[in-house]
Design an enzyme around this catalytic site. Structure first.
Site, PDB file in Angstrom:
ATOM      1  N   SER A 214      23.292  61.698  51.516  1.00  0.00           N
ATOM      2  CA  SER A 214      21.599  62.315  51.120  1.00  0.00           C
ATOM      3  C   SER A 214      21.688  63.087  52.614  1.00  0.00           C
ATOM      4  O   SER A 214      22.111  63.216  53.584  1.00  0.00           O
ATOM      5  CB  SER A 214      21.089  60.526  51.372  1.00  0.00           C
ATOM      6  OG  SER A 214      19.625  60.845  51.815  1.00  0.00           O
TER       7      SER A 214
ATOM      8  N   TYR B  48      19.684  53.096  55.375  1.00  0.00           N
ATOM      9  CA  TYR B  48      19.721  53.952  54.906  1.00  0.00           C
ATOM     10  C   TYR B  48      20.861  55.449  55.211  1.00  0.00           C
ATOM     11  O   TYR B  48      21.720  55.680  55.287  1.00  0.00           O
ATOM     12  CB  TYR B  48      18.360  54.229  53.721  1.00  0.00           C
ATOM     13  CG  TYR B  48      18.588  55.531  52.743  1.00  0.00           C
ATOM     14  CD1 TYR B  48      20.100  54.655  51.336  1.00  0.00           C
ATOM     15  CD2 TYR B  48      18.286  56.827  52.831  1.00  0.00           C
ATOM     16  CE1 TYR B  48      19.464  56.266  50.334  1.00  0.00           C
ATOM     17  CE2 TYR B  48      18.918  57.603  52.016  1.00  0.00           C
ATOM     18  CZ  TYR B  48      19.383  57.015  51.016  1.00  0.00           C
ATOM     19  OH  TYR B  48      19.515  57.620  49.407  1.00  0.00           O
TER      20      TYR B  48
HETATM   21  N1  LIG Z   1      16.648  60.364  45.097  1.00  0.00           N
HETATM   22  C1  LIG Z   1      16.686  60.657  45.675  1.00  0.00           C
HETATM   23  O1  LIG Z   1      15.605  61.840  46.589  1.00  0.00           O
HETATM   24  C2  LIG Z   1      18.431  60.658  46.762  1.00  0.00           C
HETATM   25  C3  LIG Z   1      17.934  61.838  47.493  1.00  0.00           C
HETATM   26  C4  LIG Z   1      19.471  61.427  48.767  1.00  0.00           C
HETATM   27  C5  LIG Z   1      20.194  60.428  47.984  1.00  0.00           C
HETATM   28  N2  LIG Z   1      20.299  59.389  46.930  1.00  0.00           N
HETATM   29  C6  LIG Z   1      21.378  59.566  46.479  1.00  0.00           C
HETATM   30  O2  LIG Z   1      21.480  59.405  45.041  1.00  0.00           O
HETATM   31  C7  LIG Z   1      22.388  57.805  44.306  1.00  0.00           C
HETATM   32  C8  LIG Z   1      21.760  58.478  43.290  1.00  0.00           C
HETATM   33  O3  LIG Z   1      20.470  57.767  43.591  1.00  0.00           O
HETATM   34  P1  LIG Z   1      19.220  57.672  42.336  1.00  0.00           P
HETATM   35  O4  LIG Z   1      18.088  58.576  43.460  1.00  0.00           O
HETATM   36  O5  LIG Z   1      19.834  58.353  41.223  1.00  0.00           O
HETATM   37  O6  LIG Z   1      18.185  56.177  42.643  1.00  0.00           O
HETATM   38  P2  LIG Z   1      18.760  55.152  41.533  1.00  0.00           P
HETATM   39  O7  LIG Z   1      18.417  53.419  42.031  1.00  0.00           O
HETATM   40  O8  LIG Z   1      18.999  55.148  39.649  1.00  0.00           O
HETATM   41  O9  LIG Z   1      20.771  55.308  41.082  1.00  0.00           O
HETATM   42  C9  LIG Z   1      21.017  54.272  42.356  1.00  0.00           C
HETATM   43  C10 LIG Z   1      22.461  53.178  40.511  1.00  0.00           C
HETATM   44  O10 LIG Z   1      22.943  52.581  42.224  1.00  0.00           O
HETATM   45  C11 LIG Z   1      23.595  51.011  41.392  1.00  0.00           C
HETATM   46  N3  LIG Z   1      24.182  50.583  42.214  1.00  0.00           N
HETATM   47  C12 LIG Z   1      22.848  49.472  43.287  1.00  0.00           C
HETATM   48  N4  LIG Z   1      23.672  48.311  43.385  1.00  0.00           N
HETATM   49  C13 LIG Z   1      25.335  49.096  42.822  1.00  0.00           C
HETATM   50  C14 LIG Z   1      26.191  47.878  43.357  1.00  0.00           C
HETATM   51  N5  LIG Z   1      26.660  47.289  44.478  1.00  0.00           N
HETATM   52  N6  LIG Z   1      27.554  48.450  42.291  1.00  0.00           N
HETATM   53  C15 LIG Z   1      27.439  49.636  41.361  1.00  0.00           C
HETATM   54  N7  LIG Z   1      25.493  49.944  40.710  1.00  0.00           N
HETATM   55  C16 LIG Z   1      25.241  49.578  42.030  1.00  0.00           C
HETATM   56  C17 LIG Z   1      22.229  50.590  40.714  1.00  0.00           C
HETATM   57  O11 LIG Z   1      21.680  50.397  40.272  1.00  0.00           O
HETATM   58  C18 LIG Z   1      21.489  52.194  40.882  1.00  0.00           C
HETATM   59  O12 LIG Z   1      21.541  52.815  39.171  1.00  0.00           O
HETATM   60  C19 LIG Z   1      22.222  57.337  45.962  1.00  0.00           C
HETATM   61  O13 LIG Z   1      23.850  56.969  46.116  1.00  0.00           O
HETATM   62  C20 LIG Z   1      21.225  57.842  46.326  1.00  0.00           C
HETATM   63  O14 LIG Z   1      20.940  56.815  48.225  1.00  0.00           O
HETATM   64  C21 LIG Z   1      19.308  60.282  46.186  1.00  0.00           C
END
Ligand SMILES: NC(=O)c1ccc[n+]([C@@H]2O[C@H](COP(=O)([O-])OP(=O)(O)OC[C@H]3O[C@@H](n4cnc5c(N)ncnc54)[C@H](O)[C@@H]3O)[C@@H](O)[C@H]2O)c1
Length: 260
Positions: free
Chosen positions: A152, A165
């Site tokens: 991120s 985070y």
């Molecule tokens: N959406 C954004 O703007 C953004 C920005 C920067 C980074 N990210 C990163 O992208 C990645 C995906 O995020 P997203 O936005 O698609 O959100 P999301 O919440 O839809 O996806 C994250 C997934 O991780 C799963 N998860 C949580 N704890 C878990 C565990 N212990 N074991 C297995 N699975 C688990 C959740 O059930 C979820 O489906 C994350 O690492 C997030 O930090 C997202």
């Protein structure tokens, strides 16, 4: 010929419709992956996700399995099952992530450890348990094995209200760099994608429409990004086009990181 033709990938955090993990799985299958093993703790949308992927009509296999990335036993099972069914592992995407908002004074140690557990420890375990199989990928593909960590821009940018985070993503970034140094000689590449604002269910849990618009306007491009945009970066790093790329950070952020 697809860009990841014949490869087998594990993608964590791919159990929620509209998220980055699901978009990455679909992109890998579109680009000819032999199989994609999606994993997540969640299972309530499993059938809808399988139906969605099936409707794409790509020939590669798709599995969606329950998996807690903080559990060593789960990692052992997921890797063993993947190798038993598909005979190889070429790509690992450590994408599962959580966020619990709070500053240093109002975050409990328990919550801090929970966020570190998923965002950092989960990626650490993934690399640890997948590395031996990924090291064999060089026998099949000139790019060798590929680990891609979804980090991120938070890993670079301090923020007073989301300590768990930012700290955990920062640790995940250094994990990426250390693993890249260690596993390079085994021809396993370890890179990271750093999304900026990407409209997903996770983002929507923390920001309303006005908040997302504010985030969008922080970046010079000033446009909204969706998971399908982000998935292109993962395809590149998983492909043999990136055979000389390790320890790299792709800022997929509309230019937000221009100062970092
Ligand atoms: N959406 C954004 O703007 C953004 C920005 C920067 C980074 N990210 C990163 O992208 C990645 C995906 O995020 P997203 O936005 O698609 O959100 P999301 O919440 O839809 O996806 C994250 C997934 O991780 C799963 N998860 C949580 N704890 C878990 C565990 N212990 N074991 C297995 N699975 C688990 C959740 O059930 C979820 O489906 C994350 O690492 C997030 O930090 C997202």
């Amino acid at each position: 010929m697809g860009r990841v033709e014949g490869k087998v990938a594990i993608v964590t955090g791919a159990g929620r419709l509209g998220n980055i993990g699901v978009a990455v799985c679909r992109a890998f299958l579109r680009e000819g992956a032999k199989a994609v093993v999606a994993t997540d703790m969640r299972s309530e949308q499993a059938q809808e996700i399988k139906d969605l992927v099936a409707s794409d009509g790509y020939p590669g296999a798709f599995r969606l399995v329950e998996h807690d990335v903080t559990s060593e036993a789960d990692w052992e099972r997921v890797v063993a099952d993947t190798l038993a069914e598909f005979g190889q592992l070429d790509v690992l995407v450590n994408n599962a992530g959580i966020s619990i908002h709070g500053g240093v004074e109002d975050t409990s140690l328990e919550d801090l450890r929970k966020v570190m557990g998923v965002n950092h420890d989960g990626a650490f375990l993934g690399i640890k348990y997948c590395a031996p199989a990924l090291a064999e990928s060089i026998d099949r593909f000139p790019g060798g094995g590929s680990v891609i960590n979804t980090v991120s821009m938070a890993s670079y940018m301090p923020n007073g209200g989301n300590i768990g985070y930012h700290v955990s993503k920062s640790a995940q970034r250094m994990l990426t760099l250390c693993a890249a140094v260690e596993l390079g000689p085994k021809r396993v590449r370890v890179n990271s994608v750093h999304p900026g604002q990407t409209t997903t269910p996770l983002l929507r849990e923390h920001y309303d429409d006005a908040g997302i618009e504010w985030l969008v306007n922080l970046s010079p491009l000033g446009i909204e990004s969706v998971p399908e945009d982000t998935a292109h970066a993962f395809v590149y790093l998983a492909s043999d086009e990136a055979r000389f790329v390790t320890g790299a950070s792709i800022y997929h952020d509309g230019g937000l990181a221009r100062h970092y």
